[in-house]
Design an enzyme around this catalytic site. Structure first.
Site, PDB file in Angstrom:
ATOM      1  N   ASP A 226     -65.454  18.101  34.285  1.00  0.00           N
ATOM      2  CA  ASP A 226     -63.891  18.194  33.696  1.00  0.00           C
ATOM      3  C   ASP A 226     -62.650  18.287  34.480  1.00  0.00           C
ATOM      4  OD1 ASP A 226     -62.661  18.665  31.051  1.00  0.00           O
ATOM      5  OD2 ASP A 226     -62.270  21.058  31.909  1.00  0.00           O
TER       6      ASP A 226
ATOM      7  N   HIS B 120     -68.665  14.510  26.212  1.00  0.00           N
ATOM      8  CA  HIS B 120     -67.697  15.006  27.151  1.00  0.00           C
ATOM      9  C   HIS B 120     -68.223  16.066  28.259  1.00  0.00           C
ATOM     10  CE1 HIS B 120     -64.483  16.853  29.230  1.00  0.00           C
ATOM     11  NE2 HIS B 120     -64.855  18.130  29.307  1.00  0.00           N
TER      12      HIS B 120
END
Length: 320
Positions: free
Chosen positions: A99, A298
């Protein structure tokens, strides 16, 4: 078992978790996370012969959180990695990020290739500077509703997320998981500017097996001082675009690995699918084709630790 300590780095103090001996691997977390997001990587990487260090990055967890928004630029974040490597008594390291940690890892390799043995990014692909500032571009495309623009509003997301930290994190981790999305789903993370981002996020009754109540407890504690430091990273997106002008069209030259889930919303951001498809041509240093994990959302290294660990160990050992 990881050991914990504070390290003086780049004018601030960072909390780090550390395990193993051997070549240094620095693991950089994303939003809204902490060093704990790498809990599944410490043992396997240490067992493979590496010294594994994961900091709470500036603005997060037990690390310092400067008040100045301008203290969270990409140059500060890369400076923290450089300072951490030196503070740990090393001259070079493998750098891995997920991320927001991925852009920090990619930019460390871009700006200081002399210090990076190899670089891996999870979820967020390597940086190729666009033709206009990112906040400006997303505001024009989505009328201010893209979550980056929402985060850029001083104090707004800070207050929303801080009202009930545990519920905020529970919703975020469900929303970003592979279980919450279908493969190939192209929806964008847009915010109702009147009601906030959490209003329409489902609140799961049961957490996924890879994210336990104990994990949620640890993460909730790390955000006990609020979200402002973490959100300040987003408030520098346009400033970062200005600061990196000298590296326009410059590729990462160090050996590189990119891993992402096919149910992650980030690789579906505008322009990102095309970038991923062209990465092998854009980056000759790419170790192999981008590794796509079917059914993964994610939270790459948490949702699919075995596959991520196997890929990291193979990659790091191939880049002495």
């Amino acid at each position: 078992m990881a050991e914990h300590r504070m390290v003086d780095v780049n004018g601030i103090r960072l909390h780090v978790a550390e395990q193993g001996a051997g070549p240094l691997v620095v693991l950089l977390h994303g939003f809204p996370e902490s060093w704990h997001s790498w809990r599944h990587q410490f043992g396997p990487l240490a067992d493979a012969g590496f010294r594994v260090v994961a900091p709470d990055q500036r603005g997060y967890g037990r690390s310092d959180r400067p008040d100045d928004v301008g203290a969270y630029t990409i140059l500060h974040l890369v400076g923290d990695v450089v300072g951490l490597i030196h503070a740990l008594g090393e001259e070079k390291a493998y750098v891995v990020g997920h991320d927001w940690g991925a852009p920090v890892a990619w930019h460390t390799a871009l700006l200081r290739p002399d210090m990076v043995l190899a670089v891996a990014g999870l979820s967020v692909p390597p940086p190729f500077r666009g033709p206009e500032p990112p906040l400006t571009a997303m505001d024009r495309k989505f009328g201010g509703r893209f979550y980056w623009n929402y985060f850029d509003r001083p104090g707004v997301a800070d207050a929303e997320f801080g009202r009930d930290v545990r519920t905020t994190l529970r919703k975020f981790f469900h929303f970003g998981s592979g279980a919450a999305h279908s493969s190939g789903e192209a929806g964008q993370p847009l915010v109702d500017l009147e009601r906030g981002w959490l209003a329409d996020m489902p609140d799961p009754e049961v957490l996924p097996a890879w994210f336990t109540e104990e994990d949620l407890d640890a993460l909730t504690e790390s955000f006990s001082q609020g979200f402002t430091g973490a959100l300040n990273w987003y408030r520098n997106l346009d400033r970062n675009w200005e600061l990196t002008a000298a590296w326009q069209d410059a590729p990462v030259t160090r050996p590189a690995l990119y891993v992402y889930g096919d149910r992650d919303l980030v690789p579906a951001f505008p322009g990102t699918p095309e970038l991923i498809a062209n990465l092998p041509a854009l980056m000759p240093s790419l170790w192999r084709e981008p590794l796509e994990l079917p059914g993964c959302g994610h939270w790459t290294q948490q949702e699919r630790p075995d596959e991520v660990n196997a890929a990291l160990v193979e990659f790091l050992k191939a880049c002495p």
